[in-house]
Enzyme design. Structure first.
Site, mmCIF file in Angstrom:
data_model
loop_
_atom_site.group_PDB
_atom_site.id
_atom_site.type_symbol
_atom_site.label_atom_id
_atom_site.label_comp_id
_atom_site.label_asym_id
_atom_site.label_seq_id
_atom_site.Cartn_x
_atom_site.Cartn_y
_atom_site.Cartn_z
ATOM 1 N N LYS A 42 19.643 13.133 -2.755
ATOM 2 C CA LYS A 42 18.871 12.586 -1.729
ATOM 3 C C LYS A 42 19.587 12.957 -0.329
ATOM 4 O O LYS A 42 20.553 13.106 -0.246
ATOM 5 C CB LYS A 42 18.449 11.299 -2.016
ATOM 6 C CG LYS A 42 17.652 11.066 -3.403
ATOM 7 C CD LYS A 42 16.428 12.004 -3.391
ATOM 8 C CE LYS A 42 15.339 11.941 -4.561
ATOM 9 N NZ LYS A 42 16.062 11.381 -5.883
HETATM 10 C C1 LIG Z 1 9.482 11.378 -6.446
HETATM 11 C C2 LIG Z 1 10.577 10.582 -6.888
HETATM 12 N N1 LIG Z 1 10.448 9.255 -7.219
HETATM 13 C C3 LIG Z 1 11.351 8.508 -7.816
HETATM 14 C C4 LIG Z 1 12.744 9.014 -8.250
HETATM 15 C C5 LIG Z 1 13.742 8.122 -8.881
HETATM 16 O O1 LIG Z 1 14.625 7.888 -7.903
HETATM 17 P P1 LIG Z 1 16.019 7.184 -8.677
HETATM 18 O O2 LIG Z 1 16.535 8.291 -9.367
HETATM 19 O O3 LIG Z 1 16.833 6.797 -7.567
HETATM 20 O O4 LIG Z 1 15.577 6.050 -9.401
HETATM 21 C C6 LIG Z 1 12.954 10.321 -7.751
HETATM 22 C C7 LIG Z 1 14.167 11.009 -8.197
HETATM 23 O O5 LIG Z 1 14.570 12.037 -8.024
HETATM 24 C C8 LIG Z 1 11.851 11.176 -7.260
HETATM 25 O O6 LIG Z 1 12.193 12.354 -7.133
#
Ligand SMILES: Cc1ncc(COP(=O)(O)O)c(C=O)c1O
Length: 243
Positions: A42
């Site tokens: 990210k």
């Molecule tokens: C659109 C979206 N929502 C939620 C997430 C979940 O994030 P995390 O992996 O930090 O839980 C991601 C992860 O890539 C994502 O791309």
């Protein structure tokens, strides 16, 4: 947002990609509840983890409690604020607290977010300019209202009719030229689990499926140089020539 405020419906925004994004002049997450991801790919990272922002105090208190065993106070509060060491479980919770090491990384990354986004934007604009020479590759368009894009990903659609090549083959051929690409994301309803458990099937969401079959994320990260972007675009041209 308007409908939600009229009907008193809470909105939770998936802002995983959107740290630094502005919508009509305002940062996303300024209102309501937004959740950001600090996963390594990210715009800023804490190794793993994320952040909840909300204007709902009760929700935030609950999240703070649940992230650390459901205790009324966390270890930081007890040590720094001289509270009673007999912390009490107010409800069953989890062990979801961010480590101090991750938080230190996050704080040092946060001060660099604008510089990261600026660099990503420059690279994305260069991609857009160079890709105008390749009609088989369609980048996403800006929406018709004012935004500031965080450019977490640079997604294009591969015109499979023009290329005569599937998106998956396109990705494999780029990989052979040492260009790694990503697939963000396949249509959720076409994953095996949802097809089997919820009777989802191809044809239910034609536009989503059309994009799902064609999207591909090109390399984009702040340490890339304009020469790297040129290399990617030249590799795409070669792959399409071969195809
Ligand atoms: C659109 C979206 N929502 C939620 C997430 C979940 O994030 P995390 O992996 O930090 O839980 C991601 C992860 O890539 C994502 O791309």
């Amino acid at each position: 947002m308007e409908i939600a405020s009229k009907k008193n419906i809470a909105i939770v925004e998936d802002s995983a990609h959107a740290l630094g994004t502005q919508y009509k002049g305002k940062h996303v997450g300024q209102r309501g509840t937004s959740i950001y991801s600090f996963h390594p790919i990210k715009n800023i990272t804490t190794g793993e983890g994320g952040m909840i922002c909300s204007d709902d105090r009760t929700l935030l208190d609950c999240a703070r409690r649940l992230r650390f065993h459901g205790l009324g106070v966390n270890a930081f509060d007890r040590k720094i604020q001289g509270r009673d060491p007999n912390a009490e479980v107010l409800e069953p919770g989890y062990k979801y607290n961010l480590t101090d090491i991750s938080a230190a990384l996050g704080i040092s990354q946060l001060v660099r977010i604008n510089a990261f986004i600026l660099k990503r934007t420059e690279l994305a604009m260069l991609y857009r300019k160079l890709l105008t020479e390749i009609p088989e590759i369609n980048p996403l368009h800006d929406p018709p209202y004012s935004i500031k894009h965080a450019w977490h990903l640079f997604i294009v659609r591969v015109d499979t009719d023009k290329t005569g090549m599937s998106r998956d083959d396109f990705m494999i051929r780029l990989k052979e030229k040492n260009i790694g690409t990503g697939l963000h994301f396949r249509a959720v309803h076409l994953h095996k689990y949802y097809m089997n458990s919820m009777e989802m099937r191809r044809g239910m969401l034609p536009d989503t499926e059309w994009n799902s079959d064609r999207i591909c994320s090109l390399p984009l990260f702040p340490d890339m140089t304009p020469d790297d972007v040129n290399d990617v675009v030249n590799a795409i041209k070669e792959v399409l020539k071969k195809g």
